[in-house]
Write a protein that holds these residues in place. Structure first.
Motif, PDB file in Angstrom:
ATOM      1  N   TYR A   1       6.902   1.809 -11.388  1.00 42.01           N
ATOM      2  CA  TYR A   1       6.607   0.742 -12.359  1.00 42.01           C
ATOM      3  C   TYR A   1       7.157  -0.592 -11.859  1.00 42.01           C
ATOM      4  O   TYR A   1       6.493  -1.623 -11.896  1.00 42.01           O
ATOM      5  CB  TYR A   1       7.261   1.023 -13.718  1.00 42.01           C
ATOM      6  CG  TYR A   1       6.733   2.221 -14.476  1.00 42.01           C
ATOM      7  CD1 TYR A   1       5.450   2.703 -14.268  1.00 42.01           C
ATOM      8  CD2 TYR A   1       7.541   2.849 -15.423  1.00 42.01           C
ATOM      9  CE1 TYR A   1       4.987   3.804 -14.986  1.00 42.01           C
ATOM     10  CE2 TYR A   1       7.082   3.940 -16.144  1.00 42.01           C
ATOM     11  CZ  TYR A   1       5.808   4.418 -15.917  1.00 42.01           C
ATOM     12  OH  TYR A   1       5.360   5.500 -16.630  1.00 42.01           O
ATOM     13  N   VAL A   2       8.419  -0.539 -11.424  1.00 40.07           N
ATOM     14  CA  VAL A   2       9.077  -1.777 -10.991  1.00 40.07           C
ATOM     15  C   VAL A   2       8.342  -2.373  -9.792  1.00 40.07           C
ATOM     16  O   VAL A   2       8.086  -3.579  -9.736  1.00 40.07           O
ATOM     17  CB  VAL A   2      10.566  -1.531 -10.661  1.00 40.07           C
ATOM     18  CG1 VAL A   2      11.207  -2.774 -10.042  1.00 40.07           C
ATOM     19  CG2 VAL A   2      11.326  -1.124 -11.915  1.00 40.07           C
ATOM     20  N   GLU A   3       7.972  -1.512  -8.861  1.00 40.31           N
ATOM     21  CA  GLU A   3       7.268  -2.003  -7.676  1.00 40.31           C
ATOM     22  C   GLU A   3       5.912  -2.604  -8.021  1.00 40.31           C
ATOM     23  O   GLU A   3       5.560  -3.696  -7.583  1.00 40.31           O
ATOM     24  CB  GLU A   3       7.097  -0.877  -6.652  1.00 40.31           C
ATOM     25  CG  GLU A   3       8.392  -0.556  -5.923  1.00 40.31           C
ATOM     26  CD  GLU A   3       8.293   0.721  -5.095  1.00 40.31           C
ATOM     27  OE1 GLU A   3       9.294   1.066  -4.463  1.00 40.31           O
ATOM     28  OE2 GLU A   3       7.217   1.365  -5.101  1.00 40.31           O
ATOM     29  N   ASP A   4       5.149  -1.850  -8.844  1.00 39.18           N
ATOM     30  CA  ASP A   4       3.818  -2.338  -9.241  1.00 39.18           C
ATOM     31  C   ASP A   4       3.928  -3.687  -9.950  1.00 39.18           C
ATOM     32  O   ASP A   4       3.177  -4.620  -9.674  1.00 39.18           O
ATOM     33  CB  ASP A   4       3.155  -1.359 -10.228  1.00 39.18           C
ATOM     34  CG  ASP A   4       2.667  -0.106  -9.530  1.00 39.18           C
ATOM     35  OD1 ASP A   4       2.705  -0.070  -8.293  1.00 39.18           O
ATOM     36  OD2 ASP A   4       2.264   0.841 -10.243  1.00 39.18           O
ATOM     37  N   LEU A   5       4.871  -3.755 -10.874  1.00 36.20           N
ATOM     38  CA  LEU A   5       4.998  -4.985 -11.664  1.00 36.20           C
ATOM     39  C   LEU A   5       5.480  -6.150 -10.801  1.00 36.20           C
ATOM     40  O   LEU A   5       5.045  -7.281 -10.978  1.00 36.20           O
ATOM     41  CB  LEU A   5       5.935  -4.761 -12.850  1.00 36.20           C
ATOM     42  CG  LEU A   5       5.290  -3.978 -14.002  1.00 36.20           C
ATOM     43  CD1 LEU A   5       6.331  -3.450 -14.980  1.00 36.20           C
ATOM     44  CD2 LEU A   5       4.282  -4.857 -14.742  1.00 36.20           C
ATOM     45  N   THR A   6       6.363  -5.839  -9.862  1.00 35.04           N
ATOM     46  CA  THR A   6       6.821  -6.901  -8.960  1.00 35.04           C
ATOM     47  C   THR A   6       5.626  -7.495  -8.235  1.00 35.04           C
ATOM     48  O   THR A   6       5.471  -8.711  -8.143  1.00 35.04           O
ATOM     49  CB  THR A   6       7.831  -6.344  -7.924  1.00 35.04           C
ATOM     50  OG1 THR A   6       8.892  -5.725  -8.629  1.00 35.04           O
ATOM     51  CG2 THR A   6       8.378  -7.449  -7.032  1.00 35.04           C
ATOM     52  N   LYS A   7       4.741  -6.598  -7.757  1.00 33.36           N
ATOM     53  CA  LYS A   7       3.553  -7.075  -7.054  1.00 33.36           C
ATOM     54  C   LYS A   7       2.689  -7.913  -7.981  1.00 33.36           C
ATOM     55  O   LYS A   7       2.280  -9.021  -7.641  1.00 33.36           O
ATOM     56  CB  LYS A   7       2.744  -5.888  -6.518  1.00 33.36           C
ATOM     57  CG  LYS A   7       3.167  -5.488  -5.123  1.00 33.36           C
ATOM     58  CD  LYS A   7       2.177  -4.499  -4.522  1.00 33.36           C
ATOM     59  CE  LYS A   7       2.927  -3.485  -3.680  1.00 33.36           C
ATOM     60  NZ  LYS A   7       2.567  -2.099  -3.951  1.00 33.36           N
ATOM     61  N   LYS A   8       2.408  -7.390  -9.158  1.00 32.27           N
ATOM     62  CA  LYS A   8       1.545  -8.113 -10.095  1.00 32.27           C
ATOM     63  C   LYS A   8       2.120  -9.484 -10.447  1.00 32.27           C
ATOM     64  O   LYS A   8       1.387 -10.455 -10.620  1.00 32.27           O
ATOM     65  CB  LYS A   8       1.357  -7.314 -11.381  1.00 32.27           C
ATOM     66  CG  LYS A   8       0.399  -6.166 -11.219  1.00 32.27           C
ATOM     67  CD  LYS A   8       0.040  -5.543 -12.559  1.00 32.27           C
ATOM     68  CE  LYS A   8      -0.671  -4.226 -12.371  1.00 32.27           C
ATOM     69  NZ  LYS A   8      -1.943  -4.343 -11.618  1.00 32.27           N
ATOM     70  N   LEU A   9       3.425  -9.540 -10.575  1.00 32.56           N
ATOM     71  CA  LEU A   9       4.028 -10.799 -11.016  1.00 32.56           C
ATOM     72  C   LEU A   9       4.169 -11.824  -9.898  1.00 32.56           C
ATOM     73  O   LEU A   9       4.261 -13.014 -10.165  1.00 32.56           O
ATOM     74  CB  LEU A   9       5.401 -10.529 -11.636  1.00 32.56           C
ATOM     75  CG  LEU A   9       5.358  -9.862 -13.014  1.00 32.56           C
ATOM     76  CD1 LEU A   9       6.699  -9.263 -13.384  1.00 32.56           C
ATOM     77  CD2 LEU A   9       4.922 -10.873 -14.069  1.00 32.56           C
ATOM     78  N   THR A  10       4.206 -11.344  -8.668  1.00 31.03           N
ATOM     79  CA  THR A  10       4.464 -12.300  -7.594  1.00 31.03           C
ATOM     80  C   THR A  10       3.240 -12.635  -6.752  1.00 31.03           C
ATOM     81  O   THR A  10       3.259 -13.621  -6.030  1.00 31.03           O
ATOM     82  CB  THR A  10       5.591 -11.807  -6.660  1.00 31.03           C
ATOM     83  OG1 THR A  10       5.283 -10.479  -6.260  1.00 31.03           O
ATOM     84  CG2 THR A  10       6.931 -11.832  -7.366  1.00 31.03           C
ATOM     85  N   LEU A  11       2.196 -11.829  -6.842  1.00 26.41           N
ATOM     86  CA  LEU A  11       1.036 -12.125  -5.993  1.00 26.41           C
ATOM     87  C   LEU A  11       0.277 -13.358  -6.468  1.00 26.41           C
ATOM     88  O   LEU A  11       0.185 -13.594  -7.664  1.00 26.41           O
ATOM     89  CB  LEU A  11       0.102 -10.922  -5.953  1.00 26.41           C
ATOM     90  CG  LEU A  11       0.488  -9.871  -4.926  1.00 26.41           C
ATOM     91  CD1 LEU A  11      -0.505  -8.746  -4.903  1.00 26.41           C
ATOM     92  CD2 LEU A  11       0.636 -10.477  -3.526  1.00 26.41           C
TER      93      LEU A  11
END
Ligand code: ADP
Ligand code: MG
Length: 340
Positions: free
Chosen positions: A330-340
């Motif tokens: 979850y943390v990894e996916d969300l990090t990607k979504k929030l920073t891309l």
């Protein structure tokens, strides 16, 4: 395997007022690894300002000058994961031994070790061993040691032993040089006024400067467009908007809710249902990590909670990330979504 990226070297690390100290400290370390008072060398600064690039450059230069030395680059995330795996498979001693044999250890983004006491503890022992044996340690972080949170005192004091050098946001001249250097390396010519327009409007992140150039080149070649100010303006606007978006607690709540397929009101509600609580905690965690809002302000924006609740959420997320694979995803996916 040193894990070094040869493209991140000193030659293409453009020098300017904003990075001169850190760059020259890095050079000094590369010339005499373990043999300067810059041990550890800690390079700190905001996102996209060149910490990872500089850390690799030091390693690449050392490998070049001292081919027999073992150099290892590793992110703090990967280091943590390796440590956790070693504990699970009862090979903790092998893990420690492996790291104690290295001549030059480069650990990127040590802020990630916040709150991870087990990993900090093992790193403390590895660090002491390396330091006592005249081995070089190079660290990067998004903050200066004085501002680091949830890092054990004894480790912080070690971080302060050597030199902490800041990478600052590049000034206008440096931004121009970075853009020109990138264009030169890509073999592309661009009118000066466009380069100046980009440098005037993208101020705080080298990755974004490069991003604009990359988009310009892509747009121009796919659509057979010219490099015009209008095109530059469109692309710059997109980058500026994205940066702003990342910085609001509101935006983070929207992205997290959407990811878990719930609406923002549900995320903020008083329910104790586990998946909703987790979503809320993740929103708080990312708000703390990615915005400048205080704990109190984050709490009040995410369903009127107090600052202690937010702090607790951040700790919970850190712990779950270490122990729960699904949660880590979850943390990894969300990090990607929030920073891309
Ligand atoms: P950080 O680790 O601080 O987030 P990076 O090292 O990943 O930043 O840098 C982001 C991008 O900007 C990389 O592509 C890097 O090569 C480039 N960059 C940063 N600083 C410089 C510089 N001084 N000269 C040239 N490129 C740079
Ligand atoms: Mg980095």
């Amino acid at each position: 395997e040193s894990q070094l990226n040869p493209n991140y070297n000193f030659v293409n690390f453009v020098e300017g007022d904003s990075n001169r100290l850190a760059r020259s400290a890095g050079m000094a370390v590369a010339n005499k690894p373990g043999g300067t008072s810059f041990n550890p060398l800690l390079v700190y600064g905001g996102v996209g300002l060149g910490k990872t690039h500089l850390a690799h450059a030091i390693g690449v230069e050392i490998k070049d000058k001292y081919p027999d030395k073992t150099v290892l680059y590793i992110s703090s995330e990967k280091f943590t994961q390796q440590f956790i795996d070693s504990v699970k498979s009862n090979t903790r001693n092998d893990f420690i031994h492996f790291y104690q044999m290295i001549d030059v250890l480069i650990i990127d983004d040590v802020q990630f070790l916040s709150g991870k006491t087990g990993t900090q503890d093992v790193f403390f022992h590895i660090f002491n061993h390396l330091h006592q044996n005249g081995k070089q340690v190079i660290l990067t972080s998004d903050k200066a040691p004085v501002d680091m949170q949830d890092i054990e005192q004894r480790l912080l004091s070690r971080f302060k032993w050597g030199l902490s050098a800041e990478l600052q946001a590049p000034d206008y001249e440096t931004r121009i040089s970075i853009l020109q250097n990138k264009l030169y390396r890509d073999g592309v010519e661009m009118p000066e006024e466009i380069v100046e327009y980009i440098a005037k409007n993208i101020k705080s992140n080298v990755r974004e400067l490069e991003g604009v150039i990359i988009s310009m080149i892509a747009q121009a070649s796919f659509n057979r467009k010219e490099f015009t100010i209008e095109l530059a303006k469109q692309i710059v606007d997109k980058f500026v908007k994205n940066t702003k978006k990342e910085l609001s607690v509101d935006y983070i709540q929207k992205v997290v809710s959407k990811y878990f397929d719930m609406d923002v009101a549900t995320l903020q509600s008083k329910t104790r249902k586990r998946h909703i609580v987790q979503a809320r905690q993740l929103a708080m965690y990312f708000a703390k990590r990615m915005t400048k809002s205080s704990l109190a302000s984050i709490g009040s924006q995410i369903g009127k909670r107090d600052h202690a609740t937010v702090l607790h959420a951040c700790k919970t997320v850190d712990n779950l990330t270490e122990t729960d694979k699904q949660f880590k995803k979850y943390v990894e996916d969300l990090t990607k979504k929030l920073t891309l």
